[in-house]
Every structure is written in structure tokens, then in C-alpha cells.
Design an enzyme around this catalytic site. Structure first.
Site, PDB file in Angstrom:
ATOM      1  N   THR A 111      11.153  42.427  15.196  1.00 30.93           N
ATOM      2  CA  THR A 111      11.725  43.375  14.368  1.00 30.93           C
ATOM      3  C   THR A 111      11.232  44.569  14.136  1.00 30.93           C
ATOM      4  OG1 THR A 111      12.219  41.027  13.511  1.00 30.93           O
ATOM      5  CG2 THR A 111      13.493  42.842  12.202  1.00 30.93           C
ATOM      6  N   PRO A 112      11.571  45.746  14.170  1.00 32.61           N
ATOM      7  CA  PRO A 112      11.067  46.871  13.716  1.00 32.61           C
ATOM      8  C   PRO A 112      10.813  46.987  12.169  1.00 32.61           C
ATOM      9  CG  PRO A 112      12.894  47.232  15.236  1.00 32.61           C
ATOM     10  CD  PRO A 112      12.867  45.982  14.853  1.00 32.61           C
ATOM     11  N   ASP A 149      17.331  41.357  11.996  1.00 36.31           N
ATOM     12  CA  ASP A 149      17.391  40.340  11.208  1.00 36.31           C
ATOM     13  C   ASP A 149      19.015  40.316  10.578  1.00 36.31           C
ATOM     14  OD1 ASP A 149      16.879  39.136   8.552  1.00 36.31           O
ATOM     15  OD2 ASP A 149      14.849  39.258   8.867  1.00 36.31           O
ATOM     16  N   GLY A 179      16.230  35.464  12.261  1.00 40.61           N
ATOM     17  CA  GLY A 179      16.206  35.484  11.019  1.00 40.61           C
ATOM     18  C   GLY A 179      16.725  34.104  10.323  1.00 40.61           C
ATOM     19  N   HIS A 206      20.079  34.217  18.415  1.00 36.44           N
ATOM     20  CA  HIS A 206      19.832  32.853  17.653  1.00 36.44           C
ATOM     21  C   HIS A 206      21.105  32.200  17.257  1.00 36.44           C
ATOM     22  CE1 HIS A 206      15.787  34.321  17.617  1.00 36.44           C
ATOM     23  NE2 HIS A 206      15.182  33.098  17.162  1.00 36.44           N
ATOM     24  N   GLU A 209      21.480  27.342  14.702  1.00 34.85           N
ATOM     25  CA  GLU A 209      20.252  26.624  14.602  1.00 34.85           C
ATOM     26  C   GLU A 209      20.302  25.791  13.427  1.00 34.85           C
ATOM     27  OE1 GLU A 209      16.431  29.207  14.479  1.00 34.85           O
ATOM     28  OE2 GLU A 209      18.041  30.484  13.986  1.00 34.85           O
ATOM     29  N   ASP A 288       8.703  29.976  20.440  1.00 29.75           N
ATOM     30  CA  ASP A 288       9.061  30.551  19.210  1.00 29.75           C
ATOM     31  C   ASP A 288       8.260  31.165  18.322  1.00 29.75           C
ATOM     32  OD1 ASP A 288      11.680  30.613  17.970  1.00 29.75           O
ATOM     33  OD2 ASP A 288      10.928  29.554  16.196  1.00 29.75           O
TER      34      ASP A 288
HETATM   35  C1  LIG Z   1      13.415  28.713  14.005  1.00 29.04           C
HETATM   36  N1  LIG Z   1      13.068  29.894  14.640  1.00 29.04           N
HETATM   37  C2  LIG Z   1      13.502  31.225  14.155  1.00 29.04           C
HETATM   38  N2  LIG Z   1      14.745  31.151  13.965  1.00 29.04           N
HETATM   39  C3  LIG Z   1      15.329  32.403  13.577  1.00 29.04           C
HETATM   40  N3  LIG Z   1      14.356  33.521  13.350  1.00 29.04           N
HETATM   41  C4  LIG Z   1      13.046  33.145  13.579  1.00 29.04           C
HETATM   42  C5  LIG Z   1      12.513  32.077  13.970  1.00 29.04           C
HETATM   43  N4  LIG Z   1      11.111  32.135  14.096  1.00 29.04           N
HETATM   44  C6  LIG Z   1      10.903  33.544  13.621  1.00 29.04           C
HETATM   45  N5  LIG Z   1      12.172  34.074  13.271  1.00 29.04           N
HETATM   46  C7  LIG Z   1      12.135  35.347  12.622  1.00 29.04           C
HETATM   47  O1  LIG Z   1      11.368  36.461  13.455  1.00 29.04           O
HETATM   48  C8  LIG Z   1      11.064  37.329  12.477  1.00 29.04           C
HETATM   49  C9  LIG Z   1       9.255  37.507  12.337  1.00 29.04           C
HETATM   50  O2  LIG Z   1       8.858  37.962  13.709  1.00 29.04           O
HETATM   51  P1  LIG Z   1       8.850  39.487  14.122  1.00 29.04           P
HETATM   52  O3  LIG Z   1       8.498  40.158  12.655  1.00 29.04           O
HETATM   53  O4  LIG Z   1      10.022  39.716  14.362  1.00 29.04           O
HETATM   54  O5  LIG Z   1       7.923  39.880  14.943  1.00 29.04           O
HETATM   55  C10 LIG Z   1      11.197  36.941  11.165  1.00 29.04           C
HETATM   56  O6  LIG Z   1      12.503  37.590  10.809  1.00 29.04           O
HETATM   57  C11 LIG Z   1      11.621  35.602  11.270  1.00 29.04           C
HETATM   58  O7  LIG Z   1      12.806  34.939  10.387  1.00 29.04           O
END
Ligand SMILES: CNc1ncnc2c1ncn2[C@@H]1O[C@H](COP(=O)(O)O)[C@@H](O)[C@H]1O
Length: 345
Positions: A111-112, A149, A179, A206, A209, A288
Site C-alpha cells: 500500500t503506498p 486499503d 485491509g 481480498h 475474508e 500472505d
Molecule cells: C488476512 N490477511 C489480510 N487480509 C487483508 N489485508 C491484509 C491481510 N494481511 C495484510 N493485509 C493488509 O496489508 C497491509 C500491510 O502491507 P503493506 O503495507 O500493504 O505492504 C495492511 O493494510 C494490512 O491490513
């Protein structure tokens, strides 16, 4: 109850198996050890640093659920990895870990975000710079997916898509929606995903979930974005599962994450991988958040082999099913399929 079945697969085999990783959140893939090293550095320059030691906060015996897991990022890991140096250090460490685990093709997603003197665009530049300069990059071609996000506004989502378009030439291949699934209204992202598609970017979302993000309305809305792949696909009604297959949407299944964070009920044996594995669809086993769940991709393949009694031949096939849904293009697909054929001999 977890099934246990006979298999000719062992850890050495799944390590040497050429694997593609398609669902790895960059920040979630940083190991506690790497975060600890960053934390130590930060402590040296700021003894009053208010953040705890990652080796304690993310220790192996910690259990997670949707309520405790999602705040980890905004409230802790982002605060720790906020400087230029820490972003570079952690990204290199993540690339190295995937390479050492026998991953031969990687789509990282992130995420930027802006932090201490680093704008969102500069952040993307730093991550792409690490990928470009990574030693041994020939062994692990790496592409980037930019994540939106769920808490974002429509205009923040559009900003991510505009960045993805701007950096397409440098290896951004798609856009993701991620997110906390209990947050946000996904319908506001329609224009952003439409624009991404118009510009030739691939889409992964996603999907289903937690029960709260699995209403018919939400899932129908997401499918209208025209996704190429879906992540997790846990609470999916059977009729929709057939629609997903009909549309040939690839699936990113993250077994250890789902089991450890209690997103699914039961153990690996009860995971919906067991249902999808016998259907006609592309499936990619994925990690993940390796840094939190501690299970490298080689271990995910080992888990399914041991639990569902899959043979070496079947794992090679499974790895090939992940190749079918990569975003990196036909040439990459052919290279990866050739690697799998060579491994079979
Ligand atoms: C159950 N698994 C998941 N489901 C949904 N979102 C997930 C996640 N695992 C991680 N993130 C999301 O990825 C971002 C962090 O990585 P980056 O800063 O983007 O590299 C966070 O926004 C987190 O909520």
C-alpha cells in the site's frame, strides 16, 4: 480434525519445488528478526522509542484473530519501518527470504504510504529500486501490485491507481483491495478499479475474508470490478464459487494465515483448499504475511501434501496451476512452466 495422509513429499522437495508467490503483503512479510534489527537501530538513535521489541510482540507463540491482527500494521509495523533506510533494509530482506525459499517468481503487494520524509510516490520508488537492484534478481523476477486499503476514500484509491499507471513500465502489474475487512464500503472503489482495468492493469481483490465482508451485495459488487484473481475466498456461497470458476478467476489461498488468524474454522484439513483443489480453476498457494504467520511458501506446499496426501507429481501440478494466473505475462509463464517440466524429470 486434521487429516493426515501418506505422501512421498518432504521438506527438501517443497524447498526445491519451483514456486510462484502471488499474494504477499510486503510489510506483513518482514520477519520479526528483521524488524528487531530495525528496532535496535532505532533504539540506538532514540533510547526513548515507545515501540516494543518485535521479537516479543510477534513471537511464535502469539495467536491472532481479525481483531488483533489488522491494527498491527497502522499502530506498530508502519511506525517501525518509516524511514528510507528501514524501508530499503526490510524490502531487501523480504526479497532474500523468498529467494532462499525457492520462489522463482514473485508478485509483492504493498500500500503506498507516506512517512518521515518519504512521500507515497517515493515509497513506491524505493521498493521498485530494491527490486531492480536485488542481487540474484534473475532467479526471482519480481513484480509489484499496489494495494488500496479498504479504509480509503474514493480519491485516495484513485491516487493509488494513478501511481500504478505511472509505474507500470517499471514493473507494477496490478491493483489490489486489502485491509481490515470489517471496514469500508467497497462500492466507492468502482471508478478506481475501472480506470486500472482501462489502463491494462490486472485486478486482485481480498474476497469474503470474514462474514461481515461476505454479504451478497458486497461480493456481487466486487465481482463487478472484473477481478482477475481473488484472495482468500473463505465465506463464498457455492453458487458464487461456480460463477468464479465459470469466469476463470484465479484464487490466492493462504492456508496458514486463515487457520492461524481463525478466519476459517478447524485446521488445515478443513480449509476450503480441500474443496477447490479438485475443481477446474487456477489456484496459487500463498503466504500472505510470512513475518506474522511464520510459514514460508515451501511449508504451505508441505502442509497440503501431508494433510491431503498429495504426491510430488501433484505438487508440481499445483505449482503449475499458480503459474496459470500470474500477472507477469506470457513469456514469464512459459519460463516457469519450463522450470516445472525440468523439475519433473
Ligand atoms: C488476512 N490477511 C489480510 N487480509 C487483508 N489485508 C491484509 C491481510 N494481511 C495484510 N493485509 C493488509 O496489508 C497491509 C500491510 O502491507 P503493506 O503495507 O500493504 O505492504 C495492511 O493494510 C494490512 O491490513
Amino acid at each position: 480434525m486434521t487429516q493426515s495422509a501418506t505422501t512421498d513429499v518432504d521438506a527438501a522437495f517443497t524447498l526445491s519445488l519451483p514456486k510462484v508467490e502471488l499474494h504477499a503483503h510486503l510489510t506483513g512479510s518482514i520477519t520479526p528478526q528483521c524488524l528487531h534489527e530495525i528496532w535496535q537501530q532505532r533504539k540506538l538513535s532514540d533510547p526513548n522509542l515507545a515501540l516494543g521489541d518485535p521479537l516479543e510482540l510477534l513471537s511464535k507463540d502469539k495467536t491472532w484473530n481479525a481483531t488483533t491482527f489488522f491494527p498491527l500494521f497502522s499502530s506498530y509495523i508502519y511506525a517501525l519501518c518509516s524511514t528510507r533506510e528501514s524501508i530499503i533494509y526490510s524490502t531487501n530482506s523480504v526479497l532474500q527470504n523468498f529467494k532462499e525459499d525457492g520462489v522463482v517468481y514473485l508478485e509483492l503487494r504493498t500500500t503506498p504510504r507516506s512517512s518521515e520524509g518519504v512521500s507515497k510516490e517515493a515509497y513506491i520508488g524505493l521498493v521498485l529500486g530494491c527490486i531492480d537492484n536485488f542481487e540474484g534478481k534473475e532467479a526471482i523476477p519480481t513484480y509489484l501490485i499496489l494495494s488500496i486499503d479498504r479504509r480509503s476514500t474514493a480519491s485516495q484509491a484513485m491516487e493509488v491507481v494513478d501511481l500504478a499507471i505511472r509505474y507500470k513500465e517499471r514493473g507494477v502489474v496490478g491493483v489490489d483491495l486489502c485491509g481490515d475487512p470489517s471496514k469500508g464500503d467497497v462500492s466507492v472503489f468502482k471508478a478506481a478499479f475501472t480506470k486500472a482495468k482501462q489502463h491494462g492493469l490486472k485486478i486482485t481483490l481480498h474476497f469474503a475474508e470474514v462474514p461481515a465482508s461476505s454479504s451478497e451485495l458486497e461480493l456481487e459488487t466486487l465481482l463487478r470490478f472484473g477481478p482477475d484473481r481473488l484472495g482468500h475466498v473463505i465465506h463464498v456461497p457455492e453458487e458464487m464459487a461456480h460463477e468464479i470458476m465459470r469466469r476463470r478467476i484465479g484464487l490466492e489461498l493462504c492456508i496458514s494465515c486463515n487457520v492461524q488468524a481463525s478466519l476459517t474454522e478447524g485446521g488445515v484439513g478443513e480449509h476450503h483448499f480441500g474443496w477447490w483443489k479438485d475443481r477446474e480453476c487456477s489456484i496459487a498457494l500463498c503466504t500472505d504475511d510470512l513475518g506474522i504467520f511464520g510459514s514460508p511458501l515451501s511449508n504451505e506446499y508441505l502442509l497440503v501434501a501431508e494433510t491431503f496426501g498429495l504426491s510430488r507429481k501433484e505438487l508440481l501440478k499445483l505449482s503449475g496451476r499458480a503459474v496459470e494466473c500470474i500477472f507477469g505475462g506470457e513469456e514469464e509463464k512459459q519460463r516457469l512452466l519450463a522450470l516445472l517440466v525440468r523439475q519433473e524429470k
